[in-house]
Design a protein around this motif. Structure first.
Motif, PDB file in Angstrom:
ATOM      1  N   GLU A 306       0.819  -1.201   0.000  1.00 12.15           N
ATOM      2  CA  GLU A 306       0.000   0.000   0.000  1.00 12.15           C
ATOM      3  C   GLU A 306       0.856   1.256   0.000  1.00 12.15           C
ATOM      4  N   ARG A 307       2.005   1.221   0.663  1.00 14.12           N
ATOM      5  CA  ARG A 307       2.904   2.375   0.608  1.00 14.12           C
ATOM      6  C   ARG A 307       3.535   2.509  -0.777  1.00 14.12           C
ATOM      7  N   PHE A 308       3.888   1.382  -1.393  1.00 19.33           N
ATOM      8  CA  PHE A 308       4.490   1.407  -2.722  1.00 19.33           C
ATOM      9  C   PHE A 308       3.495   1.922  -3.764  1.00 19.33           C
ATOM     10  N   ALA A 309       2.206   1.654  -3.539  1.00 16.93           N
ATOM     11  CA  ALA A 309       1.189   2.136  -4.478  1.00 16.93           C
ATOM     12  C   ALA A 309       1.216   3.646  -4.612  1.00 16.93           C
ATOM     13  N   GLY A 310       1.629   4.334  -3.545  1.00 15.21           N
ATOM     14  CA  GLY A 310       1.733   5.785  -3.608  1.00 15.21           C
ATOM     15  C   GLY A 310       2.841   6.256  -4.529  1.00 15.21           C
ATOM     16  N   ARG A 311       3.739   5.348  -4.900  1.00 14.87           N
ATOM     17  CA  ARG A 311       4.839   5.675  -5.814  1.00 14.87           C
ATOM     18  C   ARG A 311       4.476   5.406  -7.273  1.00 14.87           C
ATOM     19  N   ILE A 312       3.292   4.867  -7.508  1.00 15.68           N
ATOM     20  CA  ILE A 312       2.863   4.561  -8.873  1.00 15.68           C
ATOM     21  C   ILE A 312       2.209   5.799  -9.484  1.00 15.68           C
ATOM     22  N   GLY A 313       2.832   6.341 -10.528  1.00 24.23           N
ATOM     23  CA  GLY A 313       2.257   7.482 -11.217  1.00 24.23           C
ATOM     24  C   GLY A 313       1.421   7.042 -12.397  1.00 24.23           C
ATOM     25  N   ILE A 314       0.576   7.935 -12.861  1.00 22.01           N
ATOM     26  CA  ILE A 314      -0.286   7.648 -14.004  1.00 22.01           C
ATOM     27  C   ILE A 314      -0.041   8.693 -15.080  1.00 22.01           C
ATOM     28  N   GLU A 315       0.347   8.235 -16.258  1.00 18.67           N
ATOM     29  CA  GLU A 315       0.618   9.122 -17.379  1.00 18.67           C
ATOM     30  C   GLU A 315      -0.445   8.926 -18.459  1.00 18.67           C
ATOM     31  N   ASP A 316      -1.009  10.020 -18.913  1.00 16.12           N
ATOM     32  CA  ASP A 316      -2.002   9.944 -19.981  1.00 16.12           C
ATOM     33  C   ASP A 316      -1.333   9.590 -21.302  1.00 16.12           C
ATOM     34  N   VAL A 317      -2.038   8.799 -22.097  1.00 14.68           N
ATOM     35  CA  VAL A 317      -1.585   8.427 -23.430  1.00 14.68           C
ATOM     36  C   VAL A 317      -2.417   9.198 -24.446  1.00 14.68           C
ATOM     37  N   VAL A 318      -1.732   9.846 -25.374  1.00 15.18           N
ATOM     38  CA  VAL A 318      -2.429  10.591 -26.420  1.00 15.18           C
ATOM     39  C   VAL A 318      -3.175   9.605 -27.307  1.00 15.18           C
ATOM     40  N   ASP A 319      -4.277  10.052 -27.901  1.00 17.71           N
ATOM     41  CA  ASP A 319      -5.072   9.191 -28.767  1.00 17.71           C
ATOM     42  C   ASP A 319      -4.226   8.548 -29.849  1.00 17.71           C
ATOM     43  N   VAL A 320      -4.619   7.331 -30.213  1.00 22.62           N
ATOM     44  CA  VAL A 320      -3.908   6.593 -31.251  1.00 22.62           C
ATOM     45  C   VAL A 320      -3.977   7.342 -32.578  1.00 22.62           C
ATOM     46  N   GLU A 321      -2.841   7.402 -33.271  1.00 21.12           N
ATOM     47  CA  GLU A 321      -2.780   7.963 -34.607  1.00 21.12           C
ATOM     48  C   GLU A 321      -2.072   6.983 -35.521  1.00 21.12           C
ATOM     49  N   ASP A 322      -2.231   7.132 -36.816  1.00 28.62           N
ATOM     50  CA  ASP A 322      -1.533   6.289 -37.773  1.00 28.62           C
ATOM     51  C   ASP A 322      -0.271   6.984 -38.223  1.00 28.62           C
ATOM     52  N   ASP A 323       0.869   6.264 -38.196  1.00 26.84           N
ATOM     53  CA  ASP A 323       2.109   6.839 -38.683  1.00 26.84           C
ATOM     54  C   ASP A 323       2.224   6.616 -40.187  1.00 26.84           C
TER      55      ASP A 323
END
Length: 340
Positions: A306-323
């Protein structure tokens, strides 16, 4: 009294289609007997590893599965000693087992007793047992069978449909056809690895963009949240509203096995406590990460996780695009996002 009332101990029902006995051969420590060894017996199989971690996180856990033969009797006794409630369905053919040799440092399989397919009557008994127990629990957890032929894929889709009809949360950790069938009925969370997505024909690549696209297709089918593990890379959480990466401190693994099962347990326990999907994913990521630093599958200490969970960050992913090559691509933002 107010503090006690705020602490909810969730009740989990875990479908365990193939409980296994694990016999581990470890190096002996007696210099007079260089060929000696230490033997350890453990209950194993995906469902039991999930259940063990859920117990470590403070949940009340009931496992439902087939138990029979000499191995089944041993397993039932071992599970009772681990504070698990067992709802056993008779299994005439008996449970499977592994014998692993770890004296060389790696885990070498010396023998594997494969459990056979459940009979029609055993399937009926197991279904009724799980359904009734799930309706009295906070969360139903679905683990897969090893091998998959032990349970037909329709077993999972029926369970998801019936339990979701009363709005019970369901966390499914499945692969292959079982995952596809369960997805069509809309579980709360479906966890799959990137290898499992490829093996099931749900994606052809392993990039964040390709996995995001696969996750969204399953969400469009009815899955509330896709949790896609990526070996040593950050796990991907896909919902109808967003796609996010769970980013935490890098840990050095002692044994990579069991990380996914521990993640599933953490997610289920958090949902049973009333947490949102992002918070549940964080606890799952922490449980999975810390489990690989230990020698026991499905083990850990609640306070550390539970303490380690506080170290987990969340990064948003930009919408999928076609390369330019027509392949899916995705970018992440520069820093951790916030829980939603």
């Amino acid at each position: 009294m107010e503090q006690q009332a705020a602490v909810h101990r969730p009740k989990l029902c875990v479908l365990t289609p193939t409980p296994l006995l694990m016999v581990e051969i470890e190096p002996g420590d007696d210099d007079e007997y260089p060929q000696g060894a230490d033997l350890h017996l453990h209950p194993g199989g995906q469902g039991l590893w999930i259940a063990r971690m859920a117990i470590s996180l403070g949940a009340e856990v009931t496992v439902c599965g087939p138990f029979g033969g000499e191995v089944g009797a041993v397993l039932a006794q071992m599970l009772a000693e681990e504070n698990l409630t067992v709802r056993a369905v008779p299994y005439n053919a008996g449970n499977g087992a592994y014998v692993h040799d770890r004296r060389g440092g790696d885990r070498e399989t010396l023998a594997h007793m494969v459990p056979p397919q459940l009979t029609r009557h055993e399937l009926d008994d197991l279904y009724g047992t799980v359904l009734v127990e799930a309706l009295e629990s906070d969360v139903l957890v679905l683990a897969g069978a090893e091998p998959e032929r032990v349970l037909p894929p329709t077993f999972f889709s029926r369970l998801v449909r019936d339990v979701r009809s009363v709005d019970k949360p369901i966390v499914a950790d499945l692969s292959g056809e079982a995952a596809k069938r369960a997805a069509s009925e809309g579980p709360t969370v479906l966890k799959m690895s990137h290898e499992e997505l490829r093996a099931a024909g749900l994606t052809t690549g392993e990039s964040v963009g390709e996995l995001q696209a696969a996750g969204r297709r399953l969400v469009e089918q009815g899955v509330e949240a896709m949790l896609i593990s990526r070996a040593g890379e950050p796990t991907l959480l896909v919902t109808a509203e967003s796609s996010r990466l769970l980013v935490g401190p890098v840990v050095t693994p002692l044994d990579h096995r069991g990380a996914g099962d521990s993640m599933t347990a953490g997610v289920a326990v958090a949902l049973g406590r009333g947490a949102g999907l992002a918070e549940a994913a964080r606890l799952g990521a922490a449980a999975g990460a810390l489990n690989v630093t230990r020698r026991g599958l499905g083990t850990g200490r609640r306070e550390q996780i539970e303490r380690f969970a506080g170290r987990i960050g969340i990064e948003d992913v930009v919408d999928v695009e076609d390369d330019d090559d027509g392949e899916a691509a995705a970018d992440t933002d520069a820093g951790p996002g916030t829980e939603g």
